[in-house]
Scaffold this active site. Sequence first.
Site, PDB file in Angstrom:
ATOM      1  N   ASP A   8      37.121  36.504  39.577  1.00  0.00           N
ATOM      2  CA  ASP A   8      37.431  36.189  38.192  1.00  0.00           C
ATOM      3  C   ASP A   8      37.152  34.695  37.975  1.00  0.00           C
ATOM      4  OD1 ASP A   8      38.707  36.459  35.580  1.00  0.00           O
ATOM      5  OD2 ASP A   8      40.395  35.411  36.490  1.00  0.00           O
ATOM      6  N   ASP A  10      38.472  32.505  34.640  1.00  0.00           N
ATOM      7  CA  ASP A  10      39.618  31.837  34.014  1.00  0.00           C
ATOM      8  C   ASP A  10      40.899  32.098  34.783  1.00  0.00           C
ATOM      9  OD1 ASP A  10      38.660  30.536  31.524  1.00  0.00           O
ATOM     10  OD2 ASP A  10      37.975  32.556  31.057  1.00  0.00           O
ATOM     11  N   LYS A 150      36.412  46.059  34.571  1.00  0.00           N
ATOM     12  CA  LYS A 150      35.722  45.289  35.603  1.00  0.00           C
ATOM     13  C   LYS A 150      35.497  46.153  36.839  1.00  0.00           C
ATOM     14  CE  LYS A 150      37.515  40.617  34.661  1.00  0.00           C
ATOM     15  NZ  LYS A 150      38.193  39.470  35.296  1.00  0.00           N
ATOM     16  N   ASP A 173      43.636  36.987  38.432  1.00  0.00           N
ATOM     17  CA  ASP A 173      44.930  36.527  37.933  1.00  0.00           C
ATOM     18  C   ASP A 173      45.519  37.365  36.804  1.00  0.00           C
ATOM     19  OD1 ASP A 173      43.094  35.701  35.885  1.00  0.00           O
ATOM     20  OD2 ASP A 173      44.595  34.249  35.215  1.00  0.00           O
TER      21      ASP A 173
END
Length: 228
Positions: A8, A10, A150, A173
């Site tokens: 990931d 961000d 995803k 996250d």
Amino acid sequence: MVPPLVLDIDGTLTTPDHRVDRRVFEILPNWEAPVVFATGKAFPYPVALAHFLGLPETVIAENGGVIHADGVTEFAGDPDACWAVAEEFIERGGDLGWGGRTTVNRWRETEVAVSMDADEELLREIAADHGQTVVDTGYAYHVKSPDVSKGSAFETLCEEYRYDPDRFVAIGDSENDVSTFEAAGESYAVANADSVAREAADDVLSEGHMDGTASVLERLLTEAGPDR
């Protein structure tokens, strides 16, 4: 050999104030295995990151709505349905937000991103009426098709390019990383991760943001040894 990575961006490769951490540019350019960026951001962002790192542009964008690898781009979901949600949301008094920033959705191909200041209850109600879903990434509400994720995009990428998903290490996250955690062989949630991601990960790191990610990457490099 170091393992391949699905990362990931961000909250995972960034600082707490949302900047790409400089260690990304120190560790990843020489990673001797595939690196896949899997993000909720619009398609150009992960492509640009891979480009400036000197890595192959192997990316999953828009929460799985876009897969790009080896110069080939694939799309999933129903962007027309997502924009129908956005249009009705605005008609019923909602605001996509972003303070006039048009770049948030300008290059988005398969979904619509709505500011966290928006009326979440109304947005979810309208999305459900249109057969769409809303994912809270902690940075935006993403209106998308329910069968897009995803993880499903990662599985498609692995199948098409003959990667073994069990060899991949995933770091993220947010709830949109859960499907990636389920598909990869090993998964880590950084300390700032939301409760859904923390519950799904194999391990929750003691450090947040890039501090946590760097701790995993540095350990993997150490375990691979000098002859990696």
